[in-house]
Design an enzyme around this catalytic site. Structure first.
Site, PDB file in Angstrom:
ATOM      1  N   GLU A 193      59.485  -6.133 -22.197  1.00 51.73           N
ATOM      2  CA  GLU A 193      58.311  -5.292 -22.432  1.00 51.73           C
ATOM      3  C   GLU A 193      57.120  -6.243 -22.428  1.00 51.73           C
ATOM      4  O   GLU A 193      57.089  -7.208 -23.205  1.00 51.73           O
ATOM      5  CB  GLU A 193      58.450  -4.572 -23.776  1.00 51.73           C
ATOM      6  CG  GLU A 193      57.479  -3.451 -23.982  1.00 51.73           C
ATOM      7  CD  GLU A 193      57.755  -2.225 -23.097  1.00 51.73           C
ATOM      8  OE1 GLU A 193      56.867  -1.365 -23.051  1.00 51.73           O
ATOM      9  OE2 GLU A 193      58.818  -2.132 -22.447  1.00 51.73           O
ATOM     10  N   ASP A 219      47.994  -2.507 -32.255  1.00 49.86           N
ATOM     11  CA  ASP A 219      48.544  -3.830 -32.526  1.00 49.86           C
ATOM     12  C   ASP A 219      47.948  -4.462 -33.769  1.00 49.86           C
ATOM     13  O   ASP A 219      46.761  -4.340 -34.046  1.00 49.86           O
ATOM     14  CB  ASP A 219      48.317  -4.753 -31.324  1.00 49.86           C
ATOM     15  CG  ASP A 219      49.165  -4.346 -30.137  1.00 49.86           C
ATOM     16  OD1 ASP A 219      50.333  -3.979 -30.370  1.00 49.86           O
ATOM     17  OD2 ASP A 219      48.675  -4.368 -29.004  1.00 49.86           O
TER      18      ASP A 219
END
Length: 268
Positions: free
Chosen positions: A49, A60
């Site tokens: 990924e 994030d």
């Protein structure tokens, strides 16, 4: 059979789950990120990924934001990332490769143009982190047009209707989020998730990979025991890069060892 279906079939035959590491392309430099991919694959990564650096990564935490900053500091552009993806695909023709990106990165190239670029680079799947399944229609249409799997996040607090849409529209795998919030190894995955996995199964969703807060082998074992097809680890991998990127040889050894330990935990 698509690359993810082939992967899960092969792993099921040997009673294993999948371990999928996440790293940011271009972190800490484009050339070193290729060496990092080699270390991850050598350690036993079942798929990759990969991120493209973005200036406002809302899903994030600080570790992966730091990875994007290092990539920016080495002047990594989206075009550089697609060039790296092409090189990774040429070296590992059978390895499932997924992108985890943000909508602006897709939109700025025009949605069709982005997915066409993904197809040309050999990308198998795209997860657009800030586009919920309810708003995915133009992205899903472009992905289908260019033969790219659409990955959707199954949120820990998702209602039955959301999970049904994730199951019906997703392909490749389902990204099962173990807890609310942003990515980060500092906050552990919130178990249990077996109820969510059972619901996704009832809706015939693609196999679930558990992500967010996966940083140690015990969590991989728990995920697989709960019925997940495997686990994704991003911040814990990127933390190794953050800590050791000034000493590349040591960093690559540590990355390989980390993946070996996480992969060993996928045995059922």
């Amino acid at each position: 059979m698509n690359p993810y279906a082939q992967l899960f079939s092969r792993l099921d035959a040997v009673n294993q789950g999948a371990f999928v590491p996440f790293v940011m392309l271009g972190d800490p430099t484009p050339e070193l990120s290729l060496a990092i991919v080699d270390a991850l694959v050598a350690g036993g990564a079942d798929a990759l990924e990969l991120g493209i650096p973005f200036s406002d990564p809302v899903a994030d935490g600080p570790t992966i934001q730091g990875a994007a900053l290092r990539a920016f500091e080495s002047h990594t552009t989206p075009d550089d990332c697609f060039e790296l993806l092409g090189r990774i695909r040429a070296k590992y023709p059978q390895l499932p490769i997924g992108l985890l990106v943000y909508a602006n990165l897709v939109y700025v190239r025009h949605i069709d143009g982005f997915y066409e670029k993904c197809q040309q680079a050999g990308v198998d799947s795209v997860l657009v982190a800030d586009v919920p399944v309810q708003m995915c229609a133009p992205y899903k249409a472009a992905a289908d047009k260019f033969g790219i799997d659409s990955i959707f996040i199954a949120p820990p607090n998702g209602d039955a209707e959301t999970l049904k849409q994730v199951a019906e529209l997703g392909s490749g795998y389902t990204y099962l989020v173990s807890r609310a919030g942003v990515t980060g190894a500092e906050t552990k995955a919130g178990m249990p998730v077996d109820g969510l996995i059972n619901t996704l199964r009832e809706f015939n969703a693609p196999p679930a990979l558990l992500g967010f807060g996966i940083s140690e082998p015990a969590q991989v074992r728990e995920a697989i025991a709960a019925g997940a097809a495997g686990a994704i680890s991003g911040s814990a991998v990127v933390k190794i890069i953050e800590t050791h990127h000034q000493n590349p040889e040591h960093m690559l050894t540590r990355l390989k060892e980390f993946v070996e330990g996480m992969k060993a935990a996928t045995n059922r």
